[in-house]
Design a protein around this motif. Structure first.
Motif, PDB file in Angstrom:
ATOM      1  N   LEU A  67      -4.399  -7.469   8.585  1.00  0.00           N
ATOM      2  CA  LEU A  67      -3.521  -8.020   7.559  1.00  0.00           C
ATOM      3  C   LEU A  67      -3.834  -7.410   6.197  1.00  0.00           C
ATOM      4  CD1 LEU A  67      -1.290 -10.004   6.841  1.00  0.00           C
ATOM      5  CD2 LEU A  67      -3.046 -11.782   6.549  1.00  0.00           C
ATOM      6  N   ALA A  68      -5.131  -7.262   5.900  1.00  0.00           N
ATOM      7  CA  ALA A  68      -5.514  -6.663   4.618  1.00  0.00           C
ATOM      8  C   ALA A  68      -5.033  -5.212   4.532  1.00  0.00           C
ATOM      9  CB  ALA A  68      -7.034  -6.728   4.448  1.00  0.00           C
ATOM     10  N   GLY A  69      -5.171  -4.472   5.629  1.00  0.00           N
ATOM     11  CA  GLY A  69      -4.709  -3.083   5.651  1.00  0.00           C
ATOM     12  C   GLY A  69      -3.198  -2.991   5.478  1.00  0.00           C
ATOM     13  N   LEU A  70      -2.473  -3.884   6.142  1.00  0.00           N
ATOM     14  CA  LEU A  70      -1.018  -3.885   6.025  1.00  0.00           C
ATOM     15  C   LEU A  70      -0.571  -4.204   4.600  1.00  0.00           C
ATOM     16  CD1 LEU A  70      -0.056  -5.704   9.352  1.00  0.00           C
ATOM     17  CD2 LEU A  70       0.431  -3.315   8.781  1.00  0.00           C
ATOM     18  N   ILE A  71      -1.213  -5.202   3.993  1.00  0.00           N
ATOM     19  CA  ILE A  71      -0.848  -5.592   2.633  1.00  0.00           C
ATOM     20  C   ILE A  71      -1.145  -4.454   1.652  1.00  0.00           C
ATOM     21  CG2 ILE A  71      -1.399  -7.146   0.728  1.00  0.00           C
ATOM     22  CD1 ILE A  71      -1.785  -9.365   2.786  1.00  0.00           C
ATOM     23  N   ALA A  72      -2.318  -3.848   1.804  1.00  0.00           N
ATOM     24  CA  ALA A  72      -2.665  -2.730   0.918  1.00  0.00           C
ATOM     25  C   ALA A  72      -1.676  -1.578   1.093  1.00  0.00           C
ATOM     26  CB  ALA A  72      -4.092  -2.260   1.213  1.00  0.00           C
ATOM     27  N   GLY A  73      -1.308  -1.306   2.338  1.00  0.00           N
ATOM     28  CA  GLY A  73      -0.337  -0.244   2.594  1.00  0.00           C
ATOM     29  C   GLY A  73       1.014  -0.544   1.988  1.00  0.00           C
ATOM     30  N   ARG A  74       1.438  -1.815   2.076  1.00  0.00           N
ATOM     31  CA  ARG A  74       2.736  -2.183   1.524  1.00  0.00           C
ATOM     32  C   ARG A  74       2.742  -2.126  -0.002  1.00  0.00           C
ATOM     33  NH1 ARG A  74       4.042  -1.543   6.010  1.00  0.00           N
ATOM     34  NH2 ARG A  74       5.763  -2.529   7.135  1.00  0.00           N
ATOM     35  N   LEU A  75       1.636  -2.484  -0.624  1.00  0.00           N
ATOM     36  CA  LEU A  75       1.569  -2.394  -2.083  1.00  0.00           C
ATOM     37  C   LEU A  75       1.665  -0.934  -2.535  1.00  0.00           C
ATOM     38  CD1 LEU A  75      -1.195  -5.055  -2.887  1.00  0.00           C
ATOM     39  CD2 LEU A  75       1.284  -5.274  -3.167  1.00  0.00           C
ATOM     40  N   LEU A  76       0.973  -0.063  -1.809  1.00  0.00           N
ATOM     41  CA  LEU A  76       1.058   1.362  -2.114  1.00  0.00           C
ATOM     42  C   LEU A  76       2.479   1.875  -1.858  1.00  0.00           C
ATOM     43  CD1 LEU A  76      -0.210   4.106  -2.811  1.00  0.00           C
ATOM     44  CD2 LEU A  76      -0.870   4.312  -0.403  1.00  0.00           C
ATOM     45  N   LEU A  77       3.079   1.443  -0.753  1.00  0.00           N
ATOM     46  CA  LEU A  77       4.438   1.870  -0.426  1.00  0.00           C
ATOM     47  C   LEU A  77       5.420   1.378  -1.482  1.00  0.00           C
ATOM     48  CD1 LEU A  77       6.488   3.130   1.557  1.00  0.00           C
ATOM     49  CD2 LEU A  77       6.549   0.918   2.746  1.00  0.00           C
ATOM     50  N   ARG A  78       5.258   0.159  -1.947  1.00  0.00           N
ATOM     51  CA  ARG A  78       6.156  -0.392  -2.968  1.00  0.00           C
ATOM     52  C   ARG A  78       6.090   0.438  -4.244  1.00  0.00           C
ATOM     53  NH1 ARG A  78       5.301  -4.443  -7.009  1.00  0.00           N
ATOM     54  NH2 ARG A  78       7.238  -5.516  -7.586  1.00  0.00           N
ATOM     55  N   THR A  79       4.883   0.852  -4.618  1.00  0.00           N
ATOM     56  CA  THR A  79       4.731   1.698  -5.800  1.00  0.00           C
ATOM     57  C   THR A  79       5.446   3.031  -5.624  1.00  0.00           C
ATOM     58  OG1 THR A  79       2.587   0.685  -6.288  1.00  0.00           O
ATOM     59  CG2 THR A  79       3.060   2.809  -7.326  1.00  0.00           C
ATOM     60  N   MET A  80       5.297   3.640  -4.436  1.00  0.00           N
ATOM     61  CA  MET A  80       5.930   4.925  -4.164  1.00  0.00           C
ATOM     62  C   MET A  80       7.455   4.792  -4.138  1.00  0.00           C
ATOM     63  SD  MET A  80       3.325   6.209  -1.170  1.00  0.00           S
ATOM     64  CE  MET A  80       4.261   7.700  -0.819  1.00  0.00           C
ATOM     65  N   ILE A  81       7.957   3.717  -3.506  1.00  0.00           N
ATOM     66  CA  ILE A  81       9.402   3.510  -3.422  1.00  0.00           C
ATOM     67  C   ILE A  81       9.996   3.349  -4.810  1.00  0.00           C
ATOM     68  CG2 ILE A  81      11.187   1.891  -2.681  1.00  0.00           C
ATOM     69  CD1 ILE A  81      10.237   3.612  -0.428  1.00  0.00           C
ATOM     70  N   ARG A  82       9.341   2.591  -5.647  1.00  0.00           N
ATOM     71  CA  ARG A  82       9.862   2.381  -7.001  1.00  0.00           C
ATOM     72  C   ARG A  82       9.840   3.677  -7.813  1.00  0.00           C
ATOM     73  NH1 ARG A  82       8.832  -3.524  -9.549  1.00  0.00           N
ATOM     74  NH2 ARG A  82       9.910  -4.695  -7.907  1.00  0.00           N
ATOM     75  N   ARG A  83       8.813   4.490  -7.633  1.00  0.00           N
ATOM     76  CA  ARG A  83       8.766   5.761  -8.342  1.00  0.00           C
ATOM     77  C   ARG A  83       9.876   6.686  -7.847  1.00  0.00           C
ATOM     78  NH1 ARG A  83       3.991   7.511  -7.038  1.00  0.00           N
ATOM     79  NH2 ARG A  83       4.582   9.194  -5.623  1.00  0.00           N
ATOM     80  N   TRP A  84      10.074   6.731  -6.526  1.00  0.00           N
ATOM     81  CA  TRP A  84      11.155   7.564  -5.973  1.00  0.00           C
ATOM     82  C   TRP A  84      12.516   7.079  -6.455  1.00  0.00           C
ATOM     83  CZ3 TRP A  84       8.840   7.272  -0.375  1.00  0.00           C
ATOM     84  CH2 TRP A  84       7.731   8.128  -0.308  1.00  0.00           C
ATOM     85  N   ALA A  85      12.661   5.753  -6.571  1.00  0.00           N
ATOM     86  CA  ALA A  85      13.933   5.201  -7.049  1.00  0.00           C
ATOM     87  C   ALA A  85      14.182   5.617  -8.493  1.00  0.00           C
ATOM     88  CB  ALA A  85      13.936   3.683  -6.909  1.00  0.00           C
ATOM     89  N   ARG A  86      13.144   5.585  -9.318  1.00  0.00           N
ATOM     90  CA  ARG A  86      13.291   6.008 -10.722  1.00  0.00           C
ATOM     91  C   ARG A  86      13.650   7.488 -10.812  1.00  0.00           C
ATOM     92  NH1 ARG A  86       8.601   2.818 -11.479  1.00  0.00           N
ATOM     93  NH2 ARG A  86       7.327   4.721 -11.451  1.00  0.00           N
ATOM     94  N   ASP A  87      13.125   8.273  -9.885  1.00  0.00           N
ATOM     95  CA  ASP A  87      13.415   9.709  -9.878  1.00  0.00           C
ATOM     96  C   ASP A  87      14.760  10.035  -9.242  1.00  0.00           C
ATOM     97  OD1 ASP A  87      10.982  10.140 -11.070  1.00  0.00           O
ATOM     98  OD2 ASP A  87       9.931  10.653  -9.216  1.00  0.00           O
ATOM     99  N   GLY A  88      15.453   9.039  -8.706  1.00  0.00           N
ATOM    100  CA  GLY A  88      16.756   9.267  -8.100  1.00  0.00           C
ATOM    101  C   GLY A  88      16.698   9.798  -6.675  1.00  0.00           C
TER     102      GLY A  88
END
Length: 510
Positions: A156-177
């Motif tokens: 669960l800890a690994g999944l949560i950490a992975g999702r937090l990292l993924l959320r950061t990447m998704i938001r950056r990609w969204a800002r970049d279009g």
């Protein structure tokens, strides 16, 4: 001069100071140029992203479970493959449960609370299933409770950490279009306004509306449509898509405007983009499965971009791996051909020529030089014919056997602007007598909806060599379009295996 009526074509009469023909491109409006001049990064496929996340979840959970098992249980009770199989089964079950909980969605990845809540409950459900299964098969005593608790918490800890990292990447990609679908609307009237307003009302929409296009010049065509500028006429969409990334074309016209829609589709279907017809204002309704949806807005799919998502990944791997292997295999032959060219006539070994690439882009392909250097024709303004005096002795042989095409493997493996298999790239000034190819064949540019290739479906079916009549160019386009609509990795392999046999039939190659 009317900015919207200048026809897109290559003007052989125009020339630079060195007498080299240059291309006169269709002029765009200032509003359209303002969009095309913006720096746009390549898009990332949501299908590929979610697929990678699924694989990452499976690997992460499997590695955590196996590491805990080897570090604790195996040291006490000894190693057992059945335990490893159980861990892999639990990880796979978790991915299935995450899918059932709709976790694998780009919009969910952006939300922190929603995805973590769904993921935690799904992961807990997997352990309940495992505990129940262990009880019914009477394996409860053989399962370490400490390992089970540690696997649940660490997983669960690994999944949560992975999702937090993924959320950061998704938001950056969204800002970049990179996650947005760059969209244009056809129809600058009230229907267009209603569609744009409906799209903008969607929560977490990935649609970026660039502007609208409309052929009408009367009062029905608005200069701005729900705040989006009118960029030009429908004919301008082709040039617009060449200059900037365009992912989606939406028709805001009612289905009753059948004649207008068909006329416009005849112009736009050659683009490598998705084309859809809005159905949100139509009175006629079909079953829900007949529609695709942008949020809650129903759409009728008209054309889809070919070879996308995982198909594109497979095509890329096929080109790099198989192309690299072939390049290594035939490198001795290429060295011998290069030596023969150098000894036969003065000049460079390689010849560079501008040709049509994906989406009508101009690419530079490599070939072995087959003409005398002082008579080189980089724009292919004059077709090579039988007994052409410009062709060298070695050039005649390598053109007949298509050995002159071998350097294009460098385009495939290193530059990536060619594929091993695809429609053959024609020279930008390729002509049938006095007409450019796109003037001689309707839908000619549709063959550029995919990346061109060294060999193709048309070539193994006998349509290669000189183009001296209308049937030859029409058949090439016909076979190229069949390939695009029926592409598969197996078809590419079949074409590759058939190519050496097709080269033996060289009666049209000069």
């Amino acid at each position: 001069m009317d900015l919207f009526n200048a026809r897109s074509r290559i003007d052989s009469a125009a020339s630079s100071g060195f007498g080299i023909p240059v291309e006169r491109r269709r002029r765009l409006s200032p509003a359209a140029l303002a969009v095309t001049n913006q720096k746009v990064r390549p898009a990332y496929s949501p299908v590929i992203i979610t697929g990678i996340v699924r694989a990452a979840d499976f690997l992460l959970l499997s590695l955590i479970g196996i590491a805990l098992y080897l570090g604790y249980v195996a040291r006490i009770d000894g190693f057992s493959w059945s335990f490893i199989a159980s861990i892999l089964a639990m990880s796979a079950t978790a991915v299935v449960c995450f899918q059932a909980a709709d976790i694998y969605d780009i919009q969910v990845f952006r939300s922190q609370l929603r995805q973590i809540t769904r993921m935690s409950s799904s992961w807990a459900f997997v352990f309940l299933l495992f505990i129940c299964a262990s009880f019914f098969v009477k394996l409860g005593d053989s399962v370490s409770r400490l390992w089970l608790v540690a696997f649940f918490l660490a997983g669960l800890a690994g999944l949560i950490a992975g999702r937090l990292l993924l959320r950061t990447m998704i938001r950056r990609w969204a800002r970049d279009g990179r996650l947005e679908r760059r969209t244009v609307i056809i129809g600058a009237d009230m229907n267009g306004e209603n569609l744009i307003n409906a799209l903008r009302a969607q929560e977490d929409s990935d649609i970026e509306i660039l502007g609208v296009f409309d052929d009408r010049n009367d009062s029905r065509a608005l200069d701005t449509c729900a705040g989006s500028p009118k960029l030009g006429k429908v004919d301008d969409v082709l040039e617009f898509a060449r200059r900037t990334r365009l992912d989606l074309v939406l028709f805001a016209l009612p289905i009753s405007a059948e004649t207008r829609i068909l006329a416009m589709l005849k112009k736009l279907w050659v683009l490598p983009v998705d084309i859809r017809l809005s159905a949100h204002t139509n009175q006629l309704r079909f079953r829900p499965r007949a529609y695709s949806f942008l949020g809650a807005i129903p759409m009728l799919d008209v054309f889809e971009a070919p070879i996308t998502d995982w198909d594109m990944v497979m095509k890329w791997l096929f080109d790099r791996l198989i192309g690299g292997f072939i390049l290594l295999l035939i490198s001795p032959v290429m060295v011998l051909v290069a030596l023969a060219i150098k000894l036969d006539s003065p000049g460079p070994v390689l010849f560079r020529q501008k040709r049509f690439g994906f989406n009508n882009e101009r690419i530079e392909v490599l070939k072995f030089r087959s003409l005398f250097h002082d008579q080189a024709d980089p724009m292919a303004t004059k077709v090579v014919t039988k007994n052409d005096s410009r062709v060298t002795r070695v050039g005649r042989f390598i053109r007949k056997t298509s050995l002159d095409e071998l350097p294009q493997l460098f385009n495939v493996v290193f530059k990536g602007n060619l594929s091993l298999v695809g429609p053959r790239p024609h020279a930008v000034q390729g002509k049938l007598q006095t007409r450019l190819f796109d003037e001689a064949v309707d839908g000619y540019f549709a063959r550029h909806r995919v990346k061109p290739g060294i060999t193709g479906w048309a070539q193994i079916n006998g349509w290669r060599g000189e183009i001296d009549n209308e049937e030859k160019i029409q058949k090439r386009v016909e076979f190229d379009l069949y390939y695009i609509e029926n592409w598969s990795v197996l078809l590419d392999l079949y074409i590759l295996f058939k190519t050496p046999l097709a080269l033996l039939k060289s009666e049209n190659a000069y």
